[in-house]
Design an enzyme around this catalytic site. Structure first.
Site, PDB file in Angstrom:
ATOM      1  N   SER A 121       0.850  -1.195   0.000  1.00  0.00           N
ATOM      2  CA  SER A 121       0.000   0.000   0.000  1.00  0.00           C
ATOM      3  C   SER A 121       0.879   1.235   0.000  1.00  0.00           C
ATOM      4  CB  SER A 121      -0.893   0.003   1.241  1.00  0.00           C
ATOM      5  OG  SER A 121      -1.413   1.308   1.417  1.00  0.00           O
ATOM      6  N   MET A 134     -12.115   4.500  -0.269  1.00  0.00           N
ATOM      7  CA  MET A 134     -12.761   4.777   1.023  1.00  0.00           C
ATOM      8  C   MET A 134     -13.448   6.126   0.885  1.00  0.00           C
ATOM      9  SD  MET A 134      -9.656   3.319   3.309  1.00  0.00           S
ATOM     10  CE  MET A 134      -8.579   3.403   1.899  1.00  0.00           C
ATOM     11  N   PHE A 177      -6.266   4.996   8.228  1.00  0.00           N
ATOM     12  CA  PHE A 177      -4.856   5.285   8.526  1.00  0.00           C
ATOM     13  C   PHE A 177      -4.014   4.015   8.415  1.00  0.00           C
ATOM     14  CE2 PHE A 177      -7.503   8.331  10.711  1.00  0.00           C
ATOM     15  CZ  PHE A 177      -6.929   9.542  10.327  1.00  0.00           C
ATOM     16  N   GLY A 178      -2.756   4.191   8.013  1.00  0.00           N
ATOM     17  CA  GLY A 178      -1.809   3.095   8.021  1.00  0.00           C
ATOM     18  C   GLY A 178      -1.217   2.922   9.412  1.00  0.00           C
ATOM     19  N   SER A 222       2.832  -0.201   5.962  1.00  0.00           N
ATOM     20  CA  SER A 222       4.021   0.113   6.753  1.00  0.00           C
ATOM     21  C   SER A 222       5.039  -1.024   6.746  1.00  0.00           C
ATOM     22  CB  SER A 222       3.619   0.492   8.182  1.00  0.00           C
ATOM     23  OG  SER A 222       2.641  -0.375   8.680  1.00  0.00           O
ATOM     24  N   MET A 278      -8.970   8.203  -0.182  1.00  0.00           N
ATOM     25  CA  MET A 278      -9.787   8.613   0.979  1.00  0.00           C
ATOM     26  C   MET A 278     -10.305  10.029   0.748  1.00  0.00           C
ATOM     27  SD  MET A 278      -7.491   7.288   4.153  1.00  0.00           S
ATOM     28  CE  MET A 278      -6.535   5.771   4.079  1.00  0.00           C
ATOM     29  N   HIS A 295      -1.416  -1.402  -4.090  1.00  0.00           N
ATOM     30  CA  HIS A 295      -2.668  -0.993  -3.431  1.00  0.00           C
ATOM     31  C   HIS A 295      -2.677   0.526  -3.256  1.00  0.00           C
ATOM     32  CE1 HIS A 295      -6.122  -1.896  -0.758  1.00  0.00           C
ATOM     33  NE2 HIS A 295      -5.658  -0.925   0.018  1.00  0.00           N
ATOM     34  N   ASP A 311      -6.617  -6.329   4.567  1.00  0.00           N
ATOM     35  CA  ASP A 311      -5.980  -5.007   4.554  1.00  0.00           C
ATOM     36  C   ASP A 311      -5.968  -4.416   5.958  1.00  0.00           C
ATOM     37  OD1 ASP A 311      -5.056  -2.473   3.935  1.00  0.00           O
ATOM     38  OD2 ASP A 311      -6.840  -1.868   2.814  1.00  0.00           O
ATOM     39  N   GLY A 312      -4.748  -4.180   6.458  1.00  0.00           N
ATOM     40  CA  GLY A 312      -4.596  -3.492   7.740  1.00  0.00           C
ATOM     41  C   GLY A 312      -3.799  -4.299   8.748  1.00  0.00           C
ATOM     42  N   GLY A 313      -2.655  -3.749   9.136  1.00  0.00           N
ATOM     43  CA  GLY A 313      -1.852  -4.373  10.192  1.00  0.00           C
ATOM     44  C   GLY A 313      -1.168  -5.665   9.785  1.00  0.00           C
ATOM     45  N   MET A 329     -11.352  -5.738   5.838  1.00  0.00           N
ATOM     46  CA  MET A 329     -10.531  -4.769   6.581  1.00  0.00           C
ATOM     47  C   MET A 329     -10.178  -5.346   7.948  1.00  0.00           C
ATOM     48  SD  MET A 329      -9.972  -2.243   4.618  1.00  0.00           S
ATOM     49  CE  MET A 329      -9.053  -1.295   5.836  1.00  0.00           C
ATOM     50  N   HIS A 371      -8.464   1.083  -3.683  1.00  0.00           N
ATOM     51  CA  HIS A 371      -9.354   0.890  -2.533  1.00  0.00           C
ATOM     52  C   HIS A 371     -10.013   2.226  -2.237  1.00  0.00           C
ATOM     53  CE1 HIS A 371      -9.550  -0.049   2.090  1.00  0.00           C
ATOM     54  NE2 HIS A 371     -10.747   0.023   1.541  1.00  0.00           N
ATOM     55  N   ASP A 383      -4.805   3.665  -1.793  1.00  0.00           N
ATOM     56  CA  ASP A 383      -5.879   4.039  -0.872  1.00  0.00           C
ATOM     57  C   ASP A 383      -6.403   5.427  -1.199  1.00  0.00           C
ATOM     58  OD1 ASP A 383      -6.067   1.793   0.987  1.00  0.00           O
ATOM     59  OD2 ASP A 383      -3.995   2.279   1.478  1.00  0.00           O
TER      60      ASP A 383
HETATM   61  C1  DX5 Z   1      -6.121   1.748   5.796  1.00  0.00           C
HETATM   62  C2  DX5 Z   1      -5.725   1.389   4.405  1.00  0.00           C
HETATM   63  C3  DX5 Z   1      -4.641   0.398   4.308  1.00  0.00           C
HETATM   64  C4  DX5 Z   1      -3.318   0.853   4.900  1.00  0.00           C
HETATM   65  C5  DX5 Z   1      -2.668  -0.339   5.485  1.00  0.00           C
HETATM   66  O1  DX5 Z   1      -7.332   2.421   5.771  1.00  0.00           O
HETATM   67  O2  DX5 Z   1      -6.830   0.854   3.704  1.00  0.00           O
HETATM   68  O3  DX5 Z   1      -4.453  -0.041   2.971  1.00  0.00           O
HETATM   69  O4  DX5 Z   1      -2.445   1.409   3.968  1.00  0.00           O
HETATM   70  O5  DX5 Z   1      -1.528   0.078   6.143  1.00  0.00           O
HETATM   71  P1  DX5 Z   1      -0.764  -0.897   7.165  1.00  0.00           P
HETATM   72  O6  DX5 Z   1      -0.330  -2.081   6.374  1.00  0.00           O
HETATM   73  O7  DX5 Z   1       0.352  -0.070   7.660  1.00  0.00           O
HETATM   74  O8  DX5 Z   1      -1.768  -1.271   8.240  1.00  0.00           O
HETATM   75 ZN    ZN Z   2      -6.462  -0.080   1.755  1.00  0.00          ZN
END
Ligand code: DX5
Ligand code: ZN
Length: 227
Positions: free
Chosen positions: A9, A72, A147-148, A202, A41, A37, A179-181, A141, A70, A39
Site C-alpha cells: 500500500s 474509502m 490510517f496506516g 508500513s 480517501m 494498493h 488489509d490493515g496491520g 478490513m 481501494h 488508498d
Molecule cells: C487503511 C488502508 C490500508 C493501509 C494499510 O485504511 O486501507 O491499505 O495502507 O496500512 P498498514 O499495512 O500499515 O496497516
Molecule cells: Zn487499503
C-alpha cells in the site's frame, strides 16, 4: 493453491516520490509486488484525505503493475467508474457506502476492471453473500479504514474463514484480500485463515528495502497457507 499475492500500500510511501516508490517493488523476480494498493480517501467516509483520480491516472502511466484501488469514499456509485475507465486493475468500494453494489459491480466489470467489495471490521459478511456473487475480490478490513500503521484486528479472521469456505466449495468466486496491520507478526494467521492477497503498507514501505519485504512476506504466507 496459487502463490499468495502481495499488494504493497503506497499510503505508507513517500507521496513526493510515488513513481520511484512503486518502481522499488516492480523489479522482476521475487521482490516484485503482485498488485499495488492505492488508498483513496475523501475525508468523509473516513477521517483522512489522500489522493484521487488524477494521481491514479498518472500512476497508471508510470507502472505496469496492476493497480488495486481501494476507494474509502462516499457515493462510490458515482465516482468508482472513473477508476475502472482509467485502467485500474481492481476497483474496490465499501459495502457500507454503496447504494446499489450489484449495479456498481456490473458497471465496473463492463468498464474492464475487476470489482472489489470491502467490509469494515464491524460489518458482518452474511448479509452481503448474494451481492458478493457479482464481485471478483473481497477486501476484509483488519483495521478501521483511514490510517496506516494500526494494529491488526484478529477477530476479522472469522470472516476470512467463511469466505474461504464459500470459495473452496464453489459458492463464491473471489480473491480473498486482507488489509490493515499485516506484517511479519500477523501474516501467518491471516494465511492460515485462507487469505489470497495481502495488503501491507508500513511493513513494506517502512522497511529498509521494500522489495525484500515483499519477498519475505510472500514466502512467510506461502509456508502457512493450507494447500
Ligand atoms: C487503511 C488502508 C490500508 C493501509 C494499510 O485504511 O486501507 O491499505 O495502507 O496500512 P498498514 O499495512 O500499515 O496497516
Ligand atoms: Zn487499503
Amino acid at each position: 493453491m496459487a502463490s499468495p499475492l502481495i499488494a504493497p500500500s503506497i499510503l505508507s510511501a513517500d507521496f513526493a516520490r510515488l513513481g520511484e516508490e512503486i518502481a522499488a517493488v516492480a523489479h522482476p523476480g521475487d521482490t516484485r509486488a503482485d498488485w499495488v494498493h492505492v488508498d483513496v480517501m475523501d475525508a468523509h467516509f473516513v477521517p483522512n484525505l489522500t489522493l484521487g483520480l488524477p494521481v491514479v491516472q498518472s500512476l497508471l502511466k508510470s507502472t505496469d503493475l496492476p493497480l488495486d484501488c481501494h476507494l474509502m469514499i462516499e457515493d462510490p456509485d458515482r465516482w468508482a467508474i472513473g477508476y475502472a475507465e482509467a485502467g485500474a486493475y481492481n476497483v474496490t468500494v465499501h459495502v457500507e457506502a454503496a447504494a446499489d453494489p450489484v449495479k456498481l459491480a456490473k458497471n465496473l466489470r463492463a468498464a474492464g476492471a475487476k470489482a472489489g467489495l470491502s467490509i469494515k471490521p464491524g460489518t458482518p459478511l452474511e448479509p452481503h453473500l448474494e451481492t458478493l456473487k457479482h464481485y471478483d475480490t473481497l477486501l476484509v478490513m483488519s483495521v478501521e479504514p483511514g490510517f496506516g500503521g494500526q494494529s491488526f484486528i484478529a477477530d476479522v479472521l472469522e470472516k476470512v474463514r467463511t469466505a474461504r469456505r464459500l470459495v473452496d466449495t464453489g459458492h463464491l468466486k473471489l480473491v480473498v484480500e486482507i488489509d490493515g496491520g499485516i506484517n511479519a507478526d500477523t501474516i501467518e494467521q491471516a494465511a492460515e485463515a485462507g487469505v489470497d492477497c495481502f495488503v501491507a503498507g508500513s511493513a513494506v514501505y517502512g522497511a529498509e528495502d521494500p522489495g525484500r519485504a515483499v519477498a519475505a512476506l510472500r514466502e512467510q504466507a506461502a509456508r502457512l497457507r493450507v494447500s
